[in-house]
Design a protein around this motif. Structure first.
Motif, PDB file in Angstrom:
ATOM      1  N   ALA A 403       0.828  -1.200   0.000  1.00 52.35           N
ATOM      2  CA  ALA A 403       0.000   0.000   0.000  1.00 52.35           C
ATOM      3  C   ALA A 403       0.864   1.253   0.000  1.00 52.35           C
ATOM      4  CB  ALA A 403      -0.898   0.010   1.235  1.00 52.35           C
ATOM      5  N   GLY A 404       0.312   2.361  -0.550  1.00 51.23           N
ATOM      6  CA  GLY A 404       1.053   3.608  -0.562  1.00 51.23           C
ATOM      7  C   GLY A 404       1.237   4.160   0.838  1.00 51.23           C
ATOM      8  N   GLU A 440       2.359   3.054 -11.400  1.00 43.03           N
ATOM      9  CA  GLU A 440       1.315   2.659 -10.453  1.00 43.03           C
ATOM     10  C   GLU A 440       1.654   3.099  -9.039  1.00 43.03           C
ATOM     11  OE1 GLU A 440       0.790  -1.509 -10.856  1.00 43.03           O
ATOM     12  OE2 GLU A 440      -0.509  -1.357 -12.619  1.00 43.03           O
ATOM     13  N   ARG A 441       2.908   2.928  -8.676  1.00 40.39           N
ATOM     14  CA  ARG A 441       3.334   3.350  -7.349  1.00 40.39           C
ATOM     15  C   ARG A 441       3.172   4.860  -7.176  1.00 40.39           C
ATOM     16  NH1 ARG A 441       3.808   1.548  -2.239  1.00 40.39           N
ATOM     17  NH2 ARG A 441       5.656   2.361  -1.171  1.00 40.39           N
ATOM     18  N   GLU A 444      -0.460   5.681  -6.617  1.00 32.20           N
ATOM     19  CA  GLU A 444      -0.875   5.360  -5.249  1.00 32.20           C
ATOM     20  C   GLU A 444      -0.413   6.424  -4.261  1.00 32.20           C
ATOM     21  OE1 GLU A 444       0.764   1.560  -4.485  1.00 32.20           O
ATOM     22  OE2 GLU A 444      -0.594   0.477  -5.834  1.00 32.20           O
ATOM     23  N   SER A 445       0.813   6.906  -4.437  1.00 35.70           N
ATOM     24  CA  SER A 445       1.329   7.910  -3.506  1.00 35.70           C
ATOM     25  C   SER A 445       0.592   9.243  -3.668  1.00 35.70           C
ATOM     26  CB  SER A 445       2.828   8.101  -3.709  1.00 35.70           C
ATOM     27  OG  SER A 445       3.090   8.672  -4.977  1.00 35.70           O
ATOM     28  N   THR A 447      -2.574   9.567  -4.627  1.00 35.30           N
ATOM     29  CA  THR A 447      -3.883   9.360  -4.020  1.00 35.30           C
ATOM     30  C   THR A 447      -3.813   9.428  -2.506  1.00 35.30           C
ATOM     31  OG1 THR A 447      -4.531   7.950  -5.878  1.00 35.30           O
ATOM     32  CG2 THR A 447      -5.831   7.769  -3.873  1.00 35.30           C
TER      33      THR A 447
END
Length: 491
Positions: A403-404, A440-441, A444-445, A447
């Protein structure tokens, strides 16, 4: 009569008092020596067997020719050691791992061997770190090895390129720093000159400057061993003598750990990514087995001795190729001497610690990232005979399911992906897949950052939140597109 013949006759007479007279080693036929010489010379011409490799004719490659000739010699000489004359010297070549171990052990027991010299399959000789039995424990005992390795490995992971690939220079310098820390102590971690002096003292074969290089290494190591991690010593004569005695062993251990960390650990990551191993221990063992840092060594004989019924005269050079011999025996890994890291005939205790460091490096990296081989193309069922770590391009992708943490990755490297020109589509696909992981990473960060309650205080904060969420959506869409392209290339 030559000195060598006189020594052999002396050995024959000595052996005759206890059993049958000792015999001289058999000499290969001129055509066999010529073929062996041709195989060594071909190693210096990388293009010589390109057509055979392209057609999959392994027997006609440089490595295939060497393996075939050794197998022929084993059949025609009943597996006994044989003398081969080459442009690079006349060698006594054991043809089985058992004979190699027994011959070297007997020679060492008789005190007949001089310092070993490394030799490439192309006949080029290079220096090896002189074997010395450990005098004291390294700066980092096994119990403390994990946390110390983790600190330096995290430094290397943090300086990846924007596409997740490892730059060889960053990897090399980072692993040398780790080696100095765990062997000599934290005070030596940033002493890059120590590693350069060590390489200069061990790499070249013995020559006029060898003693001057060794003296420079002793001067560089002495302060760290006299005052480990900055602790002041008593300055007594006993302490000075203990420091002097510990220097050769510490230098040897540092050389082995540096080799295992910079070379074998990276090769192990590649083998792990290719599916050739399932654990860090297995990956490091496979790397040392397939790509040993000391693939072959030459042992000069200084005194006559008899092994079984064979008399070996001074002036003889024993050429030991444990990797090739194990291939002839179906990949058997029996025996620990000589090891893949040290040419000591009776084994080297320092290799265990060096192997342990490499395993910890691989374990820490795989706990934080997913290794992907970009180049060269590797397959578990068809691995190359050589895997030079300097030309190995490995990417560290994000682990799935993480998870971020709410940190925008603006501090991460943003260099453009490194293109692997001329490689198979699968290599480009792996590179694109690593880039998709990074996108993608980043989504996530962004968001996670937008979810911070600090944006809810006023209207401007809400506008910034919407902008962050918009960019997160764009990164997610871009990642999906790149992943589809990567799948097209790898299918």
């Amino acid at each position: 009569m030559s000195t060598a013949d006189t020594a052999v006759e002396t050995a024959d007479t000595t052996a005759g008092t206890a059993g049958p007279p000792a015999r001289r080693p058999a000499t290969a036929w001129p055509v066999e020596s010529a073929l062996f010489s041709a195989a060594m010379i071909a190693q210096r011409l990388p293009w010589a067997d390109a057509p055979a490799r392209a057609l999959g004719l392994d027997l006609l490659t440089r490595e295939g020719l060497t393996r075939g000739l050794l197998a022929h010699l084993r059949r025609t000489r009943s597996g006994r050691p044989v003398r081969l004359r080459t442009p690079f010297g006349t060698f006594l070549v054991p043809l089985s791992t058992a004979d190699a171990e027994g011959l070297l052990a007997r020679a060492e027991q008789a005190g007949a061997l001089g310092p070993a010299t490394g030799i490439t399959e192309g006949g080029q000789r290079y220096g090896l770190s002189p074997h010395v039995a450990p005098v004291r424990e390294p700066a980092a005992p096994d119990a403390d090895l994990g946390p110390l390795v983790a600190e330096d490995v995290d430094r290397v992971i943090a300086v990846r390129r924007g596409d997740g690939t490892l730059e060889w220079h960053d990897w090399y310098e980072g692993m040398l720093r780790l080696s100095r820390r765990v062997v000599v102590g934290a005070a030596a971690a940033d002493d890059t000159l120590l590693s350069r002096v060590l390489a200069a003292a061990t790499a070249p074969p013995a020559g006029r400057s060898s003693e001057a290089r060794a003296a420079a290494l002793r001067r560089r190591l002495a302060p760290y061993l006299a005052a480990p991690d900055g602790a002041p010593g008593d300055g007594t004569a006993e302490d000075a003598a203990a420091t002097t005695a510990a220097i050769p062993a510490a230098a040897h251990l540092l050389a082995l750990v540096s080799e295992a960390a910079t070379r074998s650990a990276l090769q192990a990551l590649a083998l792990l990514a290719a599916g050739c191993a399932t654990s860090p221990e297995e990956a490091v063992a496979e790397a040392l087995h397939r790509y040993p840092p000391v693939a072959a060594a030459v042992y000069p004989v200084r005194e006559p001795f008899v092994w079984q019924d064979m008399a070996v005269a001074p002036g003889t050079e024993v050429l030991c190729m444990p990797g090739r011999l194990r291939e002839l025996e179906g990949g058997s890994r029996r025996g620990d001497a000589p090891s893949a890291l040290c040419a000591a005939p009776s084994g080297c205790a320092a290799t265990r610690f060096a192997t342990r460091v490499a395993e910890e490096i691989v374990r820490r990296i795989t706990a934080e990232a997913r290794p992907v081989v970009i180049a060269p193309r590797l397959a578990a069922d068809r691995l190359p005979d050589e895997l030079d770590p300097r030309t190995l391009l490995v990417a560290l992708g994000e682990l799935t399911g993480h998870a971020g943490d709410g940190r925008v990755t603006v501090g991460m490297p943003t260099a453009l992906p490194v293109l692997a020109y001329g490689h198979a589509p699968q290599s480009y696909g792996a590179l694109a897949g690593a880039s998709a992981d990074r996108l993608e990473r980043h989504a996530e960060s962004l968001t996670a950052c937008a979810g911070n309650s600090g944006w809810s205080k006023d209207e401007a904060g809400e506008r910034f939140r919407m902008a962050l969420l918009g960019h997160a959506d764009q990164c997610a869409r871009a990642a999906a597109d790149v992943r589809r392209a990567a799948k097209r290339l790898t299918d």
